[in-house]
Design an enzyme around this catalytic site. Structure first.
Site, PDB file in Angstrom:
ATOM      1  N   GLY A   1       0.821  -1.206   0.000  1.00 47.46           N
ATOM      2  CA  GLY A   1       0.000   0.000   0.000  1.00 47.46           C
ATOM      3  C   GLY A   1       0.853   1.252   0.000  1.00 47.46           C
ATOM      4  N   THR A   2       0.223   2.333   0.380  1.00 50.47           N
ATOM      5  CA  THR A   2       0.905   3.618   0.413  1.00 50.47           C
ATOM      6  C   THR A   2       1.811   3.697   1.640  1.00 50.47           C
ATOM      7  OG1 THR A   2      -1.432   4.228   0.256  1.00 50.47           O
ATOM      8  CG2 THR A   2       0.167   5.884  -0.382  1.00 50.47           C
TER       9      THR A   2
ATOM     10  N   ASP B   1     -10.549   5.485   6.848  1.00 49.99           N
ATOM     11  CA  ASP B   1     -10.146   4.935   5.546  1.00 49.99           C
ATOM     12  C   ASP B   1     -10.941   3.673   5.214  1.00 49.99           C
ATOM     13  OD1 ASP B   1      -8.731   5.037   3.197  1.00 49.99           O
ATOM     14  OD2 ASP B   1      -6.923   4.097   4.001  1.00 49.99           O
TER      15      ASP B   1
ATOM     16  N   LYS C   1       2.968  -6.725   8.868  1.00 45.44           N
ATOM     17  CA  LYS C   1       2.872  -5.421   8.214  1.00 45.44           C
ATOM     18  C   LYS C   1       4.147  -4.649   8.470  1.00 45.44           C
ATOM     19  CE  LYS C   1      -0.157  -1.341   8.013  1.00 45.44           C
ATOM     20  NZ  LYS C   1      -1.549  -0.887   8.059  1.00 45.44           N
TER      21      LYS C   1
HETATM   22  P1  ADP Z   1      -1.776  -0.231   4.164  1.00 51.63           P
HETATM   23  O1  ADP Z   1      -1.715   0.762   5.283  1.00 51.63           O
HETATM   24  O2  ADP Z   1      -0.501  -0.302   3.409  1.00 51.63           O
HETATM   25  O3  ADP Z   1      -2.983  -0.061   3.302  1.00 51.63           O
HETATM   26  P2  ADP Z   1      -3.162  -2.550   5.306  1.00 51.63           P
HETATM   27  O4  ADP Z   1      -3.145  -2.778   6.767  1.00 51.63           O
HETATM   28  O5  ADP Z   1      -4.416  -2.010   4.713  1.00 51.63           O
HETATM   29  O6  ADP Z   1      -1.897  -1.655   4.899  1.00 51.63           O
HETATM   30  O7  ADP Z   1      -2.819  -3.915   4.562  1.00 51.63           O
HETATM   31  C1  ADP Z   1      -2.665  -3.969   3.147  1.00 51.63           C
HETATM   32  C2  ADP Z   1      -3.240  -5.270   2.590  1.00 51.63           C
HETATM   33  O8  ADP Z   1      -2.588  -6.394   3.187  1.00 51.63           O
HETATM   34  C3  ADP Z   1      -4.725  -5.476   2.888  1.00 51.63           C
HETATM   35  O9  ADP Z   1      -5.557  -4.849   1.938  1.00 51.63           O
HETATM   36  C4  ADP Z   1      -4.838  -6.996   2.834  1.00 51.63           C
HETATM   37  O10 ADP Z   1      -4.946  -7.449   1.504  1.00 51.63           O
HETATM   38  C5  ADP Z   1      -3.506  -7.455   3.408  1.00 51.63           C
HETATM   39  N1  ADP Z   1      -3.665  -7.696   4.862  1.00 51.63           N
HETATM   40  C6  ADP Z   1      -3.491  -6.799   5.856  1.00 51.63           C
HETATM   41  N2  ADP Z   1      -3.722  -7.351   7.069  1.00 51.63           N
HETATM   42  C7  ADP Z   1      -4.057  -8.647   6.839  1.00 51.63           C
HETATM   43  C8  ADP Z   1      -4.438  -9.754   7.688  1.00 51.63           C
HETATM   44  N3  ADP Z   1      -4.479  -9.629   9.002  1.00 51.63           N
HETATM   45  N4  ADP Z   1      -4.735 -10.930   7.088  1.00 51.63           N
HETATM   46  C9  ADP Z   1      -4.670 -11.056   5.743  1.00 51.63           C
HETATM   47  N5  ADP Z   1      -4.335 -10.075   4.906  1.00 51.63           N
HETATM   48  C10 ADP Z   1      -4.026  -8.875   5.423  1.00 51.63           C
HETATM   49 MG    MG Z   2      -5.006  -0.337   3.607  1.00 50.92          MG
END
Ligand code: ADP
Ligand code: MG
Length: 402
Positions: free
Chosen positions: A32-33, A177, A90
């Protein structure tokens, strides 16, 4: 796996010296960003004390075991015949401010008891690099399931989303968001969890009184005063940003294009949890119209134009005035009255021509109920928009999940 991804995974393991003792990286699942997310196997037996745990095999949440805590990077003996336990890791980009990262962790910690928020297992830091460890939640890509969703599926999906929103909002937290990629949904299990609290904030944390929260009388008086003040000023006309000498408005605009509530676009200084309800409404609009992304604007001005096209100039003007803003446009496609959601749904699902016998140009009673609910979520005035708690009592969200 791509070479660059492999290199990134290698680097991550080098940054955290004991990483390999605890986790086996599998693949990259999101970029992501603000972060890169990996799927990994938790290879040692970790006690997630005071945490909910999730069984990766069947997606069922289990309450925390009542055992004493063991340090995370301190693997204990792996018990025999244990199912693999998957986690999402993450990796926050180092360009994120420490305050922002701390904020995300704190809010996740606050929400740890909510079963519809993906809970924080733990987090690690090595100089400027931070890793957040979450249970891996199996889900499908929104683009895959939304075209096939019928009204029943839509109800179930939204009930799950609003259950999560109610939990977050009850704790006075605004997610900021809400969009499909931040609500991980498993259509088979009919369950979803909210992720990504990177932009979330506590309601009222940095807000200043805005006209929208005053009563009508006061609002009218203030607006008249400001019009009188502006017309008394000589000099540049408002509406031409480069020439405008008035002090610029400042407000939190964090969020994603196409999902921002009108009050965010109007730079309301007193934003509430209702901004998430609008975004959830946009998701519903997407599902009902089978168009993703529904809104496709490059900037806030374009986003306002898109919303104005639906609601019409008249209601958009009133919406602006709520926050002390003037909205006006000469764009010919923005009519005075706009269009009803019913019309928009019929158009976008190609049912507006009435079919051969003229019977196809109406919505089913179920679809009408969906539209009624949608109009409560996409209410321009945030103070009149439905809350998550009330939404859960709305007829549209009364559904038995098999
Ligand atoms: P960002 O801040 O970069 O958007 P996110 O927390 O939204 O980060 O995570 C980005 C992507 O990673 C999510 O859209 C999802 O596809 C995957 N993801 C994040 N957390 C999980 C999780 N607990 N289980 C499975 N996939 C996850
Ligand atoms: Mg996200």
């Amino acid at each position: 796996i791509e070479v660059s991804v492999r290199q990134d995974m290698e680097k991550l393991q080098q940054t955290f010296p004991h990483f390999r003792d605890g986790y086996r990286l599998i693949k990259r699942i999101g970029e992501g960003t603000f972060s890169t997310v990996y799927k990994a196997e938790d290879i040692c037996y970790h006690d997630y004390v005071n945490r909910w745990d999730i069984d990766a095999e069947d997606g069922q949440w289990t309450p925390p075991p009542l055992k004493s805590s063991v340090s995370h990077m301190n693997p204990t003996v792996r018990p025999p015949r244990r199912k693999p336990k998957f986690v999402a890791i993450k990796k926050i980009y180092v360009t994120s401010s420490p305050a922002r990262i701390l904020n995300e962790l704190e809010l996740l910690h606050d929400l740890r008891d909510s079963p519809s928020v993906c809970p924080l297992i733990t987090a690690f830091r090595e100089s400027d690099q931070v890793l957040i460890i979450l249970p891996y939640f199996r889900h499908q890509d929104f683009r895959r399931y939304y075209p096939k969703m019928n009204v029943y599926d839509t109800r179930v999906y939204l009930r799950s989303l609003f259950t999560a929103l109610a939990a977050v909002h009850t704790r006075g937290i605004v997610h900021r968001d809400i969009k499909p990629t931040n609500f991980l949904y498993d259509p088979d299990k009919k369950r979803g969890v909210l992720v990504d609290f990177g932009l979330a904030e506590r309601e009222g944390a940095d807000s200043k009184p805005c006209l929208c929260h005053e009563d009508r009388q006061v609002r009218r008086q203030r607006l008249q005063q400001s019009v009188a003040f502006n017309s008394a000023q000589t000099g540049p006309q408002p509406g031409y940003p480069k020439l405008d000498t008035r002090p610029s408005r400042r407000a939190n605009r964090a969020g994603t294009r196409g999902f921002r509530a009108p009050e965010v676009l109007f730079k309301c200084t007193e934003q509430t949890t209702k901004i998430d309800i609008w975004s959830a409404g946009v998701i519903l609009l997407t599902i009902l119209c089978k168009r993703f992304p529904f809104f496709n604007s490059a900037d806030d001005i374009e986003a306002m134009i898109e919303i104005a096209t639906i609601f019409g100039n008249k209601r958009m003007k009133l919406a602006g005035q709520l926050h002390g803003c003037m909205f006006d446009t000469t764009i010919p496609t923005i009519s005075s009255q706009g269009f009803s959601f019913e019309k928009i749904m019929l158009w976008s699902t190609c049912r507006s021509d009435g079919g051969r016998d003229g019977t196809a140009n109406t919505l089913t009673p179920e679809e009408k109920e969906a539209i009624e609910f949608l109009s409560r979520c996409m209410e321009l005035d945030p103070t009149r928009r439905i809350s998550a708690e009330d939404a859960l009592r709305h007829p549209f969200l009364q559904v038995d999940v098999e």
